[in-house]
Enzyme design. Structure first.
Site, PDB file in Angstrom:
ATOM      1  N   LYS A  42     -60.669   8.033 -16.780  1.00  0.00           N
ATOM      2  CA  LYS A  42     -60.080   6.917 -17.395  1.00  0.00           C
ATOM      3  C   LYS A  42     -60.875   5.659 -15.793  1.00  0.00           C
ATOM      4  CE  LYS A  42     -55.727   8.555 -16.845  1.00  0.00           C
ATOM      5  NZ  LYS A  42     -54.624   8.936 -16.149  1.00  0.00           N
ATOM      6  N   GLY A  43     -61.659   5.977 -14.832  1.00  0.00           N
ATOM      7  CA  GLY A  43     -61.678   4.959 -13.851  1.00  0.00           C
ATOM      8  C   GLY A  43     -62.846   3.656 -13.964  1.00  0.00           C
ATOM      9  N   GLU A  98     -69.968   4.643 -15.318  1.00  0.00           N
ATOM     10  CA  GLU A  98     -69.149   5.149 -14.612  1.00  0.00           C
ATOM     11  C   GLU A  98     -68.770   4.117 -12.765  1.00  0.00           C
ATOM     12  OE1 GLU A  98     -66.982   7.555 -13.184  1.00  0.00           O
ATOM     13  OE2 GLU A  98     -67.940   9.294 -14.992  1.00  0.00           O
ATOM     14  N   ASP A  99     -68.135   4.717 -13.118  1.00  0.00           N
ATOM     15  CA  ASP A  99     -67.511   3.564 -11.672  1.00  0.00           C
ATOM     16  C   ASP A  99     -68.519   4.665 -10.551  1.00  0.00           C
ATOM     17  OD1 ASP A  99     -65.601   6.033 -12.462  1.00  0.00           O
ATOM     18  OD2 ASP A  99     -64.423   5.613 -10.716  1.00  0.00           O
ATOM     19  N   ASP A 102     -70.922  11.230  -7.736  1.00  0.00           N
ATOM     20  CA  ASP A 102     -70.577  11.753  -5.887  1.00  0.00           C
ATOM     21  C   ASP A 102     -71.136  13.081  -6.049  1.00  0.00           C
ATOM     22  OD1 ASP A 102     -69.224  13.340  -4.561  1.00  0.00           O
ATOM     23  OD2 ASP A 102     -67.299  12.366  -4.595  1.00  0.00           O
ATOM     24  N   LYS A 130     -72.692   7.935  -4.146  1.00  0.00           N
ATOM     25  CA  LYS A 130     -71.854   8.226  -3.360  1.00  0.00           C
ATOM     26  C   LYS A 130     -73.820   8.487  -2.458  1.00  0.00           C
ATOM     27  CE  LYS A 130     -67.588   9.255  -2.394  1.00  0.00           C
ATOM     28  NZ  LYS A 130     -67.102  10.178  -2.287  1.00  0.00           N
ATOM     29  N   PHE A 151     -63.923   8.830   1.441  1.00  0.00           N
ATOM     30  CA  PHE A 151     -62.481   8.995   0.210  1.00  0.00           C
ATOM     31  C   PHE A 151     -62.682   7.283  -0.235  1.00  0.00           C
ATOM     32  CE2 PHE A 151     -60.534  11.438  -2.583  1.00  0.00           C
ATOM     33  CZ  PHE A 151     -59.591  11.065  -3.071  1.00  0.00           C
ATOM     34  N   ASP A 158     -59.642   6.226  -7.832  1.00  0.00           N
ATOM     35  CA  ASP A 158     -58.505   6.347  -7.501  1.00  0.00           C
ATOM     36  C   ASP A 158     -57.928   7.720  -7.028  1.00  0.00           C
ATOM     37  OD1 ASP A 158     -58.888   8.633  -9.511  1.00  0.00           O
ATOM     38  OD2 ASP A 158     -56.237   9.085  -9.701  1.00  0.00           O
TER      39      ASP A 158
HETATM   40  C1  PRP Z   1     -64.399  10.454 -11.373  1.00  0.00           C
HETATM   41  C2  PRP Z   1     -65.314   9.706 -11.439  1.00  0.00           C
HETATM   42  C3  PRP Z   1     -66.326   9.666 -12.496  1.00  0.00           C
HETATM   43  C4  PRP Z   1     -66.410  11.326 -11.449  1.00  0.00           C
HETATM   44  C5  PRP Z   1     -68.006  11.048 -10.402  1.00  0.00           C
HETATM   45  O1  PRP Z   1     -63.117  10.814 -12.480  1.00  0.00           O
HETATM   46  O2  PRP Z   1     -64.469   8.463 -12.112  1.00  0.00           O
HETATM   47  O3  PRP Z   1     -65.981  10.133 -14.014  1.00  0.00           O
HETATM   48  O4  PRP Z   1     -65.557  11.514 -10.887  1.00  0.00           O
HETATM   49  O5  PRP Z   1     -67.583  12.881 -10.039  1.00  0.00           O
HETATM   50  P1  PRP Z   1     -69.174  13.416  -9.705  1.00  0.00           P
HETATM   51  O6  PRP Z   1     -69.844  12.762  -9.782  1.00  0.00           O
HETATM   52  O7  PRP Z   1     -68.604  14.446  -8.362  1.00  0.00           O
HETATM   53  O8  PRP Z   1     -68.338  14.432 -11.177  1.00  0.00           O
HETATM   54  P2  PRP Z   1     -61.712  11.592 -12.140  1.00  0.00           P
HETATM   55  O9  PRP Z   1     -62.544  13.281 -12.618  1.00  0.00           O
HETATM   56  O10 PRP Z   1     -61.506  11.235 -10.609  1.00  0.00           O
HETATM   57  O11 PRP Z   1     -61.372  10.947 -13.338  1.00  0.00           O
HETATM   58  P3  PRP Z   1     -59.983   9.550 -13.133  1.00  0.00           P
HETATM   59  O12 PRP Z   1     -62.202   8.803 -13.758  1.00  0.00           O
HETATM   60  O13 PRP Z   1     -59.935   9.487 -14.350  1.00  0.00           O
HETATM   61  O14 PRP Z   1     -60.482   8.774 -12.010  1.00  0.00           O
END
Ligand code: PRP
Length: 178
Positions: A42-43, A98-99, A102, A130, A151, A158
């Site tokens: 969703k992000g 992507e948002d 990480d 990051k 965070f 979210d």
């Molecule tokens: C978040 C974000 C990325 C992912 C990045 O999604 O939107 O998809 O984490 O993290 P990574 O590089 O450590 O893999 P999340 O799983 O929180 O779901 P959301 O987008 O629905 O909030």
């Protein structure tokens, strides 16, 4: 500022400038090409909505929903596809939107998954990266803003499904999630 936020990392204006700049680069790089933006829900829905309006020329969109963190603050290592692409991508130059990047585990998984669908090309655009947090190297062509290991919430990001509506990217008060 929301009372659960200890610091605003990127203001609305700073985000808008980064999105405009990325949109201009994408417009130039994909001129005359069949471009498909794939937002990872969703992000990324807020970023996607702003980015697409900064891209000139023809562009189509599709969405995938993926979850990896659940209500946890740390990556579970497991990526679950909750919604797949609607269409075929063989004729498209695909840009994953992507948002935040990480650990890199989500995008590493998705890149492999989408490559198996044989797009004309496959690149990644992330609003936030990051620094120094990637557990696996991820080749990301478009990066909006570099951020520290905190965070972060807001502008689509979210914690336990909250704070996505904040117009800025802020650092969440640790006492909310410890
Ligand atoms: C978040 C974000 C990325 C992912 C990045 O999604 O939107 O998809 O984490 O993290 P990574 O590089 O450590 O893999 P999340 O799983 O929180 O779901 P959301 O987008 O629905 O909030």
């Amino acid at each position: 500022m929301h009372s659960d936020i200890v610091e605003i990392l990127f203001t609305e204006d700073e985000i808008a400038a980064a999105v405009r700049e990325m949109g201009a680069r994408i417009s130039a790089d994909y001129k005359g090409k069949k471009l498909l933006l794939v937002a990872i829900l969703k992000g990324s829905f807020v970023f996607m909505a702003d980015l697409i309006r900064c891209i000139e020329g023809d562009v189509e969109v599709d969405f995938m929903a993926v979850s990896s963190y659940g209500a946890e603050a740390k990556h579970s290592g497991v990526v679950r596809i909750n919604k797949d692409l609607e269409g075929l991508v063989e004729n498209y130059h695909v840009l994953l939107v992507e948002d935040i990047l990480d650990s890199g585990l989500t995008l590493t998984y998705l890149r492999k998954y989408l490559r198996s669908r044989n797009p004309q090309s496959l690149e990644i655009a992330t609003l936030l990266l990051k620094e120094g947090k990637q557990e696996v190297p991820v080749d990301c062509k478009y990066v909006g803003l570099l951020c520290p290991d905190a965070f972060l919430v807001g502008y689509g990001l979210d914690y336990a499904e909250r704070y996505r509506n904040l117009p800025y990217v802020g650092v969440l008060d640790p006492k909310i999630y410890v």
